[in-house]
Design a protein around this motif. Structure first.
Motif, PDB file in Angstrom:
ATOM      1  N   PHE A  83      -3.659   5.578   9.837  1.00 19.98           N
ATOM      2  CA  PHE A  83      -2.201   5.633   9.900  1.00 19.98           C
ATOM      3  C   PHE A  83      -1.616   4.227  10.010  1.00 19.98           C
ATOM      4  CE2 PHE A  83      -1.092  10.194  11.525  1.00 19.98           C
ATOM      5  CZ  PHE A  83      -1.696  10.712  10.392  1.00 19.98           C
ATOM      6  N   ALA A  84      -2.256   3.383  10.802  1.00 13.92           N
ATOM      7  CA  ALA A  84      -1.757   2.013  10.981  1.00 13.92           C
ATOM      8  C   ALA A  84      -1.768   1.251   9.664  1.00 13.92           C
ATOM      9  CB  ALA A  84      -2.603   1.279  12.021  1.00 13.92           C
ATOM     10  N   VAL A  85      -2.818   1.432   8.886  1.00 15.99           N
ATOM     11  CA  VAL A  85      -2.901   0.760   7.581  1.00 15.99           C
ATOM     12  C   VAL A  85      -1.777   1.232   6.669  1.00 15.99           C
ATOM     13  CG1 VAL A  85      -4.328   0.444   5.525  1.00 15.99           C
ATOM     14  CG2 VAL A  85      -5.382   0.387   7.792  1.00 15.99           C
ATOM     15  N   LEU A  86      -1.522   2.524   6.666  1.00 14.88           N
ATOM     16  CA  LEU A  86      -0.470   3.060   5.800  1.00 14.88           C
ATOM     17  C   LEU A  86       0.919   2.649   6.278  1.00 14.88           C
ATOM     18  CD1 LEU A  86      -1.904   6.654   5.235  1.00 14.88           C
ATOM     19  CD2 LEU A  86      -1.845   4.782   3.584  1.00 14.88           C
ATOM     20  N   LEU A  87       1.076   2.402   7.594  1.00 17.43           N
ATOM     21  CA  LEU A  87       2.377   2.023   8.135  1.00 17.43           C
ATOM     22  C   LEU A  87       2.688   0.544   7.930  1.00 17.43           C
ATOM     23  CD1 LEU A  87       2.574   3.965  11.534  1.00 17.43           C
ATOM     24  CD2 LEU A  87       4.004   4.299   9.522  1.00 17.43           C
ATOM     25  N   ALA A  88       1.655  -0.286   7.849  1.00 15.46           N
ATOM     26  CA  ALA A  88       1.872  -1.731   7.745  1.00 15.46           C
ATOM     27  C   ALA A  88       2.628  -2.062   6.460  1.00 15.46           C
ATOM     28  CB  ALA A  88       0.536  -2.466   7.786  1.00 15.46           C
ATOM     29  N   ARG A  89       3.692  -2.823   6.594  1.00 12.73           N
ATOM     30  CA  ARG A  89       4.525  -3.149   5.436  1.00 12.73           C
ATOM     31  C   ARG A  89       3.801  -4.037   4.424  1.00 12.73           C
ATOM     32  NH1 ARG A  89       9.737  -1.616   5.907  1.00 12.73           N
ATOM     33  NH2 ARG A  89      10.484  -0.981   7.979  1.00 12.73           N
ATOM     34  N   ASN A  90       2.912  -4.916   4.904  1.00 10.77           N
ATOM     35  CA  ASN A  90       2.224  -5.805   3.958  1.00 10.77           C
ATOM     36  C   ASN A  90       1.143  -5.082   3.161  1.00 10.77           C
ATOM     37  OD1 ASN A  90       0.738  -5.453   6.267  1.00 10.77           O
ATOM     38  ND2 ASN A  90       0.309  -7.616   6.607  1.00 10.77           N
ATOM     39  N   VAL A  91       0.805  -3.845   3.535  1.00 15.90           N
ATOM     40  CA  VAL A  91      -0.088  -3.036   2.703  1.00 15.90           C
ATOM     41  C   VAL A  91       0.684  -2.411   1.552  1.00 15.90           C
ATOM     42  CG1 VAL A  91      -1.571  -0.984   2.706  1.00 15.90           C
ATOM     43  CG2 VAL A  91      -1.694  -2.612   4.598  1.00 15.90           C
ATOM     44  N   ASP A  92       1.975  -2.183   1.772  1.00 18.17           N
ATOM     45  CA  ASP A  92       2.868  -1.683   0.727  1.00 18.17           C
ATOM     46  C   ASP A  92       2.450  -0.297   0.220  1.00 18.17           C
ATOM     47  OD1 ASP A  92       5.132  -1.865  -0.834  1.00 18.17           O
ATOM     48  OD2 ASP A  92       4.094  -2.784  -2.534  1.00 18.17           O
ATOM     49  N   ALA A  93       2.208   0.601   1.164  1.00 17.84           N
ATOM     50  CA  ALA A  93       1.899   1.982   0.781  1.00 17.84           C
ATOM     51  C   ALA A  93       3.143   2.623   0.177  1.00 17.84           C
ATOM     52  CB  ALA A  93       1.441   2.767   2.002  1.00 17.84           C
ATOM     53  N   PRO A  94       2.984   3.673  -0.639  1.00 21.85           N
ATOM     54  CA  PRO A  94       4.148   4.357  -1.206  1.00 21.85           C
ATOM     55  C   PRO A  94       5.128   4.783  -0.120  1.00 21.85           C
ATOM     56  CG  PRO A  94       2.134   5.147  -2.236  1.00 21.85           C
ATOM     57  CD  PRO A  94       1.716   4.260  -1.103  1.00 21.85           C
ATOM     58  N   VAL A  95       6.403   4.638  -0.403  1.00 22.40           N
ATOM     59  CA  VAL A  95       7.440   4.904   0.590  1.00 22.40           C
ATOM     60  C   VAL A  95       7.369   6.335   1.142  1.00 22.40           C
ATOM     61  CG1 VAL A  95       9.933   5.023   0.985  1.00 22.40           C
ATOM     62  CG2 VAL A  95       8.963   3.126  -0.324  1.00 22.40           C
ATOM     63  N   PRO A  96       7.198   7.367   0.307  1.00 18.97           N
ATOM     64  CA  PRO A  96       7.114   8.724   0.873  1.00 18.97           C
ATOM     65  C   PRO A  96       5.932   8.891   1.818  1.00 18.97           C
ATOM     66  CG  PRO A  96       7.528   8.811  -1.492  1.00 18.97           C
ATOM     67  CD  PRO A  96       7.187   7.397  -1.181  1.00 18.97           C
TER      68      PRO A  96
END
Length: 272
Positions: A99-112
């Motif tokens: 979850f932390a990886v997906l939340l980090a902004r510099n990973v740039d996960a899809p917004v949804p």
């Protein structure tokens, strides 16, 4: 010839209505605090009337129960609390770190995806761990399993938030270099962001373990196992000598975990 001193503007002079406003704020603040204290029922009379109970409690604390049979019980409870904290940390990390990886902004996960994960993590940590313990005790019955699940669920939400903050704090240079080579989001996360933040993420895990030890002690009061359950029994039966031994054991456990955590963080370079 020395340069002239820079001109400094004089601070603004408070207007004629500023002082009444300040007095009004101060009076309102005092009134709210008095209202809060009165609502709790705290009074000098209550404290004085509780003096006899305080003396009994203090007398028990000064003479802890050190019998072999009870020390064996305390040792088993401390071991169970340690198991709850570690098992809860493991389960929390399995959920919280991705979850932390997906939340980090510099990973740039899809917004949804990031939005869904953010709401889920907020819900997990927004519900107090004591309430989670009550839920799991009702679901699977009292015992260490309920405590472990409560610690894990709440801890997953905390690790998601704290871990994401550590991932976002890494130096942007290596991350941008990876992106310039054409690396996709997964490669950027696994080869750039996570390795750069591994020491601080490990520090967050150790901090969560310390929190789990303290939390596990409290959750025992609602039937979630561990040393807290023994504390609740001794307190209800007014066995203050046993209570003293249990409190000393909890303090020793917390100090040991804190020392071990600090040594590991120093080894990882997360603290000076």
């Amino acid at each position: 010839m020395s340069a002239p001193a820079p001109h400094r503007e004089a601070p603004p002079v408070p207007g004629p209505g500023a002082r009444p406003v300040r007095w009004g704020v101060a009076i309102a603040t005092v009134a709210v605090l008095v209202w809060a204290v009165q609502g709790t029922g705290i009074s000098v009379g209550e404290l004085v009337s509780g003096g006899a109970g305080a003396r009994d409690l203090l007398g028990g604390f000064l003479s802890p129960d050190l019998s072999g049979e009870f020390l064996a019980t305390v040792g088993g409870a401390i071991v169970q609390t340690t198991q709850i904290s570690l098992a809860g940390l493991l389960l929390a990390a399995v959920v919280g770190l991705p979850f932390a990886v997906l939340l980090a902004r510099n990973v740039d996960a899809p917004v949804p995806v990031r939005g869904l994960v953010r709401v889920t993590a907020a819900a997990l940590r927004g519900v107090p761990d004591l309430l989670w313990a009550l839920v799991f005790v009702a679901m699977i019955g009292p015992g260490p399993a309920a405590g472990t699940l409560a610690v894990a669920v709440h801890g997953a939400g905390m690790l998601a938030k704290l871990g994401a903050e550590q991932l976002e704090a890494v130096k942007p240079g290596p991350i941008e270099a990876l992106r310039l080579t054409g690396a996709n989001r997964t490669s950027v996360a696994l080869l750039g962001v996570v390795p750069e933040a591994r020491a601080n993420v490990a520090s967050v895990l150790l901090y969560q373990w310390e929190c789990n030890v303290r939390t596990s002690t409290v959750l025992g009061f609602v039937g979630a196992g561990g040393v807290g359950q023994e504390l609740a029994v001794s307190l209800k039966l007014f066995r203050y000598e046993e209570l003293s031994t249990l409190v000393l054991a909890v303090l020793a456990l917390i100090l040991a975990v804190d020392l071990l955590s600090r040594l590991i963080r120093r080894r990882l370079g997360a603290v000076s």
